[in-house]
Design a protein around this motif. Structure first.
Motif, short mmCIF file in Angstrom:
data_model
loop_
_atom_site.label_atom_id
_atom_site.label_comp_id
_atom_site.label_asym_id
_atom_site.label_seq_id
_atom_site.Cartn_x
_atom_site.Cartn_y
_atom_site.Cartn_z
N ASN A 47 1.09 0.94 -10.30
CA ASN A 47 -0.26 0.77 -10.83
C ASN A 47 -0.25 0.43 -12.32
O ASN A 47 -1.06 -0.37 -12.78
N SER A 61 0.81 -1.22 0.00
CA SER A 61 0.00 0.00 0.00
C SER A 61 0.85 1.27 0.00
O SER A 61 0.33 2.36 0.10
N THR A 87 7.57 4.32 -8.06
CA THR A 87 6.51 5.18 -7.54
C THR A 87 5.19 4.42 -7.62
O THR A 87 5.06 3.45 -8.38
N ARG A 88 4.23 4.88 -6.88
CA ARG A 88 2.89 4.27 -6.90
C ARG A 88 2.32 4.24 -8.32
O ARG A 88 1.75 3.26 -8.77
N ASP A 130 3.50 4.49 -0.92
CA ASP A 130 3.64 5.48 -1.99
C ASP A 130 4.79 5.09 -2.90
O ASP A 130 4.88 5.50 -4.05
N TYR A 131 5.72 4.33 -2.31
CA TYR A 131 6.84 3.79 -3.08
C TYR A 131 6.89 2.31 -2.78
O TYR A 131 6.62 1.90 -1.65
#
Ligand code: UDP
Ligand code: MG
Length: 311
Positions: A170, A88, A165-166, A90-91
């Motif tokens: 994704n 979960s 990175t997120r 951010d990185y």
């Protein structure tokens, strides 16, 4: 506070998991000074030793440690996917549990993304010390070959260890294919990637889970997943052999008409037949490989099955 997730695939790693935990504790302390929270997602890839037990123990003790356990061994690719899907942060980074991916590099990777605005920082090893020579040789050949025949660039010596990175995670998760070859997927999604170089480190304890054969099949999977060039090559070989046989037939007819040749040359004929049917089988094999991958893809089976998790 920002969050950084570490995905750790583990398969029969009872010997190293606690050593890994101690190293991560150090990393965690340093990161908390930077105001970054850590999260660890251990993925137990169907281990038959005490790996899961140790994971459970650690996750009871530490709130930032989580675990996912598969119902059987699904392979490292599946473990990485499960980890990325459940992380979960951010990185997010993927790290081997055997400390072959030096955890201290994370600080530099994080700074590069934060300050220099990269989307991902990968590491590649410049040496292959401690690896069997034949394995290094085939690895080099594989990278040369795949970079020639595939449009997606694969970096020689690149590890699965990278901080992303997120947004990039994704993008990777948006690719739903069943036959996953991460090195290709990472490169396929694009984004700005920085490469850090380091010298190969040998695993702290235990032994590698990859036999030469397993790696060989994995390499073929990579080729099939990211290029259809072998199909083209098979077609070209077919055409070339048709042309050769056409010329040969004309030559033989001419020779018979002029010199009225008695039957001879059966041994050479048999050799040629063997050779040609070999090529045919080889090409059918290539086609079969693609077909089998398509077959598995259309079945839409899950890449992994979770038996136990605290998430
Ligand atoms: N691994 C896994 N499933 C497998 C094989 C390996 O999750 O089927 C994990 C393993 O526990 C380790 C990482 O993948 O954390 C890399 O494996 P290994 O160190 O054996 O490979 P090498 O470093 O020799 O390439
Ligand atoms: Mg290793």
């Amino acid at each position: 506070m920002e969050k950084l997730s570490i995905v750790v695939p583990c398969y029969n790693e009872e010997e190293v998991i606690e050593i890994f935990y101690k190293e991560i504790e150090k990393v965690k302390k340093k990161f908390s000074k930077k105001k970054v929270k850590l999260e660890v997602v251990f993925v137990d890839d169907g281990s038959s030793d005490k790996t899961l037990e140790i994971m459970k123990k650690l996750s009871k003790k530490e709130r930032y440690i989580n675990y996912i356990s598969f119902s059987r061994n699904f392979g490292k690719e599946a473990a990485m996917l499960a980890g990325l899907e459940h992380a979960s942060g951010d990185y997010v980074t993927i790290m081997d549990v055997d400390l072959q991916d030096p955890p201290e590099l994370l600080f530099e990777m994080y700074d590069l993304i934060k300050i220099e605005d990269y989307d991902s920082v990968g590491v590649r090893r410049t040496t292959r010390v401690g690896e069997p020579l034949i394995r290094s040789f085939f690895a080099r050949m594989f990278y040369k070959l795949i970079n020639k025949i595939s449009k997606v660039e694969m970096v020689d010596g690149a590890r699965d260890y990278r901080l992303m990175t997120r947004q990039m995670v994704n993008s990777i998760l948006s690719m739903k294919e069943y036959n996953r070859y991460s090195k290709g997927l990472f490169s396929f999604v694009g984004y700005k990637t920085k490469w850090l170089e380091y010298e190969n480190v040998e695993r702290v304890s235990g032994e590698t889970k990859w036999s030469f054969w397993k790696l060989f099949i994995y390499a073929l999977d990579g080729i099939v997943a990211f290029t259809t060039a072998p199909l083209m090559i098979a077609t070209i070989i077919g055409v070339i052999f048709c042309l050769i046989s056409f010329v040969a037939i004309i030559f033989i007819i001419a020779k018979t008409l002029i010199w009225n040749d008695p039957t001879s040359g059966w041994p050479s004929m048999v050799c040629i037949m063997f050779f040609l049917s070999g090529i045919q089988l080889f090409c059918t094999g290539i086609i079969g490989w693609y077909l089998s991958k398509t077959y598995l893809e259309t079945k839409r089976r899950p890449v992994y099955i979770i038996k136990d998790t605290n998430l």
